[in-house]
Design an enzyme around this catalytic site. Structure first.
Site, mmCIF file in Angstrom:
data_model
loop_
_atom_site.group_PDB
_atom_site.id
_atom_site.type_symbol
_atom_site.label_atom_id
_atom_site.label_comp_id
_atom_site.label_asym_id
_atom_site.label_seq_id
_atom_site.Cartn_x
_atom_site.Cartn_y
_atom_site.Cartn_z
ATOM 1 N N ASN A 152 43.198 8.099 12.284
ATOM 2 C CA ASN A 152 44.194 8.754 11.411
ATOM 3 C C ASN A 152 43.887 10.235 11.154
ATOM 4 O O ASN A 152 44.784 11.006 10.874
ATOM 5 C CB ASN A 152 44.403 7.962 10.111
ATOM 6 C CG ASN A 152 43.209 7.994 9.196
ATOM 7 O OD1 ASN A 152 42.071 8.148 9.643
ATOM 8 N ND2 ASN A 152 43.447 7.840 7.916
ATOM 9 N N GLU A 250 32.833 4.876 4.959
ATOM 10 C CA GLU A 250 34.015 5.398 4.249
ATOM 11 C C GLU A 250 35.170 4.486 4.602
ATOM 12 O O GLU A 250 35.611 4.450 5.750
ATOM 13 C CB GLU A 250 34.315 6.837 4.695
ATOM 14 C CG GLU A 250 33.224 7.834 4.380
ATOM 15 C CD GLU A 250 32.976 7.990 2.890
ATOM 16 O OE1 GLU A 250 33.870 7.689 2.078
ATOM 17 O OE2 GLU A 250 31.853 8.395 2.529
ATOM 18 N N CYS A 284 43.737 7.279 4.133
ATOM 19 C CA CYS A 284 42.947 6.441 3.230
ATOM 20 C C CYS A 284 43.275 6.779 1.784
ATOM 21 O O CYS A 284 43.127 5.948 0.897
ATOM 22 C CB CYS A 284 41.462 6.639 3.498
ATOM 23 S SG CYS A 284 40.995 8.366 3.552
ATOM 24 N N GLU A 463 31.056 12.232 2.186
ATOM 25 C CA GLU A 463 31.245 13.147 3.308
ATOM 26 C C GLU A 463 31.363 14.576 2.753
ATOM 27 O O GLU A 463 31.661 14.777 1.588
ATOM 28 C CB GLU A 463 32.547 12.825 4.037
ATOM 29 C CG GLU A 463 32.697 11.381 4.447
ATOM 30 C CD GLU A 463 32.448 11.145 5.919
ATOM 31 O OE1 GLU A 463 31.487 11.713 6.475
ATOM 32 O OE2 GLU A 463 33.217 10.379 6.501
HETATM 33 P P1 NAP Z 1 39.019 0.329 12.207
HETATM 34 O O1 NAP Z 1 39.898 -0.616 12.934
HETATM 35 O O2 NAP Z 1 37.996 -0.233 11.285
HETATM 36 O O3 NAP Z 1 38.339 1.236 13.339
HETATM 37 C C1 NAP Z 1 37.570 2.364 13.045
HETATM 38 C C2 NAP Z 1 36.621 2.638 14.208
HETATM 39 O O4 NAP Z 1 35.693 1.551 14.302
HETATM 40 C C3 NAP Z 1 37.299 2.716 15.565
HETATM 41 O O5 NAP Z 1 36.600 3.631 16.378
HETATM 42 C C4 NAP Z 1 37.133 1.290 16.089
HETATM 43 O O6 NAP Z 1 37.188 1.177 17.495
HETATM 44 C C5 NAP Z 1 35.743 0.965 15.596
HETATM 45 N N1 NAP Z 1 35.482 -0.461 15.443
HETATM 46 C C6 NAP Z 1 36.384 -1.471 15.304
HETATM 47 N N2 NAP Z 1 35.731 -2.649 15.156
HETATM 48 C C7 NAP Z 1 34.402 -2.379 15.219
HETATM 49 C C8 NAP Z 1 33.221 -3.179 15.131
HETATM 50 N N3 NAP Z 1 33.304 -4.491 14.931
HETATM 51 N N4 NAP Z 1 32.017 -2.580 15.240
HETATM 52 C C9 NAP Z 1 31.931 -1.233 15.406
HETATM 53 N N5 NAP Z 1 33.012 -0.432 15.506
HETATM 54 C C10 NAP Z 1 34.241 -0.991 15.396
HETATM 55 O O7 NAP Z 1 39.892 1.358 11.333
HETATM 56 P P2 NAP Z 1 41.130 2.255 11.790
HETATM 57 O O8 NAP Z 1 42.345 1.402 11.922
HETATM 58 O O9 NAP Z 1 40.743 3.121 12.937
HETATM 59 O O10 NAP Z 1 41.288 3.209 10.509
HETATM 60 C C11 NAP Z 1 42.020 2.877 9.382
HETATM 61 C C12 NAP Z 1 41.116 2.534 8.216
HETATM 62 O O11 NAP Z 1 40.241 3.623 7.977
HETATM 63 C C13 NAP Z 1 41.868 2.320 6.916
HETATM 64 O O12 NAP Z 1 41.315 1.235 6.217
HETATM 65 C C14 NAP Z 1 41.617 3.613 6.159
HETATM 66 O O13 NAP Z 1 41.711 3.510 4.749
HETATM 67 C C15 NAP Z 1 40.224 3.925 6.590
HETATM 68 N N6 NAP Z 1 39.903 5.336 6.380
HETATM 69 C C16 NAP Z 1 39.019 5.646 5.389
HETATM 70 C C17 NAP Z 1 38.710 6.974 5.126
HETATM 71 C C18 NAP Z 1 37.730 7.326 4.042
HETATM 72 O O14 NAP Z 1 37.182 8.417 4.090
HETATM 73 N N7 NAP Z 1 37.485 6.461 3.083
HETATM 74 C C19 NAP Z 1 39.288 7.988 5.898
HETATM 75 C C20 NAP Z 1 40.193 7.634 6.909
HETATM 76 C C21 NAP Z 1 40.483 6.295 7.152
HETATM 77 P P3 NAP Z 1 38.574 0.816 18.254
HETATM 78 O O15 NAP Z 1 39.530 1.911 17.925
HETATM 79 O O16 NAP Z 1 38.159 0.793 19.673
HETATM 80 O O17 NAP Z 1 39.005 -0.516 17.719
#
Ligand code: NAP
Length: 499
Positions: A152, A250, A284, A463
């Site tokens: 994102n 995060e 997020c 961060e």
């Molecule tokens: P995600 O599905 O958890 O994926 C994030 C990253 O982790 C991707 O590179 C993903 O790879 C990888 N990943 C997935 N499963 C994994 C595993 N089992 N072990 C290690 N790595 C793994 O999240 P997203 O859909 O990309 O992002 C959306 C989420 O991020 C939302 O919940 C949002 O709130 C949160 N977010 C939080 C912040 C903050 O600062 N708090 C900022 C931005 C976003 P793949 O893409 O290859 O699956």
């Protein structure tokens, strides 16, 4: 024909050892293929970690101000390429162009900030309790950092993590989200062009379960910095415990904007539209709960509905577009499932369906959606939907407001619109969140203050700003005794005994 991209391992660009690939496509038009990327696995992670280890002695011994000069050049290069990067980002993940420019600007801001840190990286000097003894604490780098990022903020978040890691003297292996690998590869090409030496930053594309797991499990990776879903963060935390890694998480949010009865409603309305539907609600910090004083609930819902009805959905590269696509069709399905749940939990005011009119049919679009009269314990008011859906929750008293704001498992960003200075300060004191806003929506953090959340939004690290240095460096306390005799701390208490 789609471009073919490769992993960056040390000084060479390489296909996956298995030769396997995957494609990245535009969410605004699935026929627009961005490129083919290595579907890497543990062998590729091994090679990247070995390259990062080999580069570590040289990079960690380079004086930090010199590392800062490299980051300064990188900042300037990113600024020169801002438009190119922003257009690639809009194409690859859908956010509208002005927001994509903001994403790149955030990376530029962090690069300048961390470049300056190269001449600070402050430690501590304190008086010793013994005579003729010097006491200080210095920061040391840690080693190879594994960096796992979401789609994102495909350039800002890698920058948030990489630049503090690098200025502290660590080297890194970066695994980008599989929905946005092109943005990250181009970003890292510019890092190399700016003078980041070979091996200091490596990129391995591929799935979370193949590349992500291999990085988290790797014995030579000393720390993991992750942003993504809470469930993924919990799994990473468990796995990383096996090798006692330092882990920064995060995670998700369910962020409220509170609109009090004395609020400037026009300002609140602008801020709700921006915070709830910017990036199609996929931040997020997105405002997915609008907590409104009951005395103004109906009036506010009406003006919000009228405004949202005018939002134009479309390709983020078009100037007329207000709201771009969501990231992919799986996201459309997930959001539609929540919209169906919402119909039983509140009053659907507008939206609620995938958007498939005309050219939207070739992409992943969802109508901006509002539910009103939502109970605070409803699923749509508790769970992170991560799409253009927001729930309006009426409240009658301040006590109830605090309960509603804090009554979710997450705690990232909170906001209050009021003209009452006392309530403004109470919100800062009482709302459980890592970011608090007054008369401003829930989105829009700046690069020099700590960013992160409480409760299920993270594990306590932050961060950017000074706070990021705490994660990417380790303290070493140093004592230099120039008395020329044995002085025993806590035992030779000469000065106290003389009294
Ligand atoms: P995600 O599905 O958890 O994926 C994030 C990253 O982790 C991707 O590179 C993903 O790879 C990888 N990943 C997935 N499963 C994994 C595993 N089992 N072990 C290690 N790595 C793994 O999240 P997203 O859909 O990309 O992002 C959306 C989420 O991020 C939302 O919940 C949002 O709130 C949160 N977010 C939080 C912040 C903050 O600062 N708090 C900022 C931005 C976003 P793949 O893409 O290859 O699956």
């Amino acid at each position: 024909m789609a471009s073919t991209y490769q992993n960056l391992i040390g000084d060479r660009w390489a296909a996956a050892a298995s030769g396997a690939t995957f494609t990245s496509v535009s969410p605004a038009n699935h026929e627009d293929v961005i490129g083919e990327f290595p579907a890497s696995g543990p062998a590729d992670v091994d090679a990247a970690v070995a390259a990062a280890r080999a580069a570590y002695p040289g990079w960690s011994l380079m004086p930090a101000p010199k590392r800062g000069e490299i980051l300064f050049k990188v900042a300037r290069l990113l600024a020169e390429h801002k438009e190119e990067l922003a257009r690639l980002m809009t194409r690859e993940m859908g956010k509208v162009l002005p927001e994509a420019r903001g994403d790149v600007q955030e990376a530029i801001d962090v690069a300048y900030y961390m470049a300056g840190e190269g001449r600070r990286l402050f430690g501590q000097t304190v008086p010793s309790e013994m005579p003729d003894k010097f006491a200080m604490a210095i920061r040391r780098p840690i080693g190879v950092a594994g960096i796992i990022t979401p789609w994102n903020f495909p350039i800002a978040i890698p920058a948030w993590k990489l630049f503090p890691a690098l200025i502290c003297g660590n080297t890194a292996v970066l695994k980008p989200a599989s929905d946005t690998p092109a943005c990250v590869v181009r970003f890292v090409e510019l890092l190399r062009e700016g003078g980041v030496p070979a091996g200091v930053v490596n990129v391995v594309t591929g799935s979370g379960t193949e590349v992500g797991h291999a990085l988290v499990d790797h014995p030579d990776v000393r720390l993991i910095s992750f942003t993504g879903h809470t469930e993924t963060g919990v799994e990473i935390s468990r796995r990383a415990a096996e090798t006692l890694k330092r882990v920064s998480l995060e995670l998700g949010g369910k962020n409220p904007i509170v609109i009090w009865e004395d609020a400037d409603l026009d300002l609140a309305l602008d801020s709700v539209v921006w915070s709830a539907f910017g990036t199609s609600g996929q931040r997020c910090t997105a405002a997915s709960r609008i907590v409104v004083h009951r005395s103004i609930h109906d009036r506010f819902v009406q003006v919000l509905r009228d405004r949202v009805a005018k939002l134009v959905l479309g390709d983020g590269l078009e100037e007329t577009t207000d709201v771009g696509p969501v990231i992919n069709d799986r996201a459309v399905e997930r959001i539609a499932a929540y919209a169906a749940i919402g119909r039983d939990e509140g009053e659907l005011v507008i939206g609620g369906e995938p958007a498939r009119d005309g050219s939207l049919a070739s992409g992943s679009f969802f109508q901006p959606t509002i539910f009103a009269e939502v109970r605070p314990d409803a699923r749509i008011a508790q769970e992170e939907i991560f799409g253009p859906v927001t729930s309006v929750i009426p409240v009658d008293s301040w006590e109830e407001t605090v309960e509603v704001v804090n009554g979710v498992k997450y705690g990232l960003s909170t906001s209050l619109f009021t003209r009452d200075i006392n309530l403004a300060f109470r919100s800062i004191r009482d709302f459980d969140s890592g970011l608090g806003y007054v008369n401003h929506g829930t989105i829009g953090a700046e690069a020099h203050l700590p960013f992160g959340g409480v409760k299920a939004t993270g594990n306590g690290h932050r961060e950017v700003g000074q706070a990021a240095l705490e994660f990417f460096s380790e303290w070493k306390s140093v004592y230099i005794d120039y008395s020329g005799r044995l002085q025993r701390a806590q035992i030779d208490t000469t000065f106290v005994d003389q009294e």
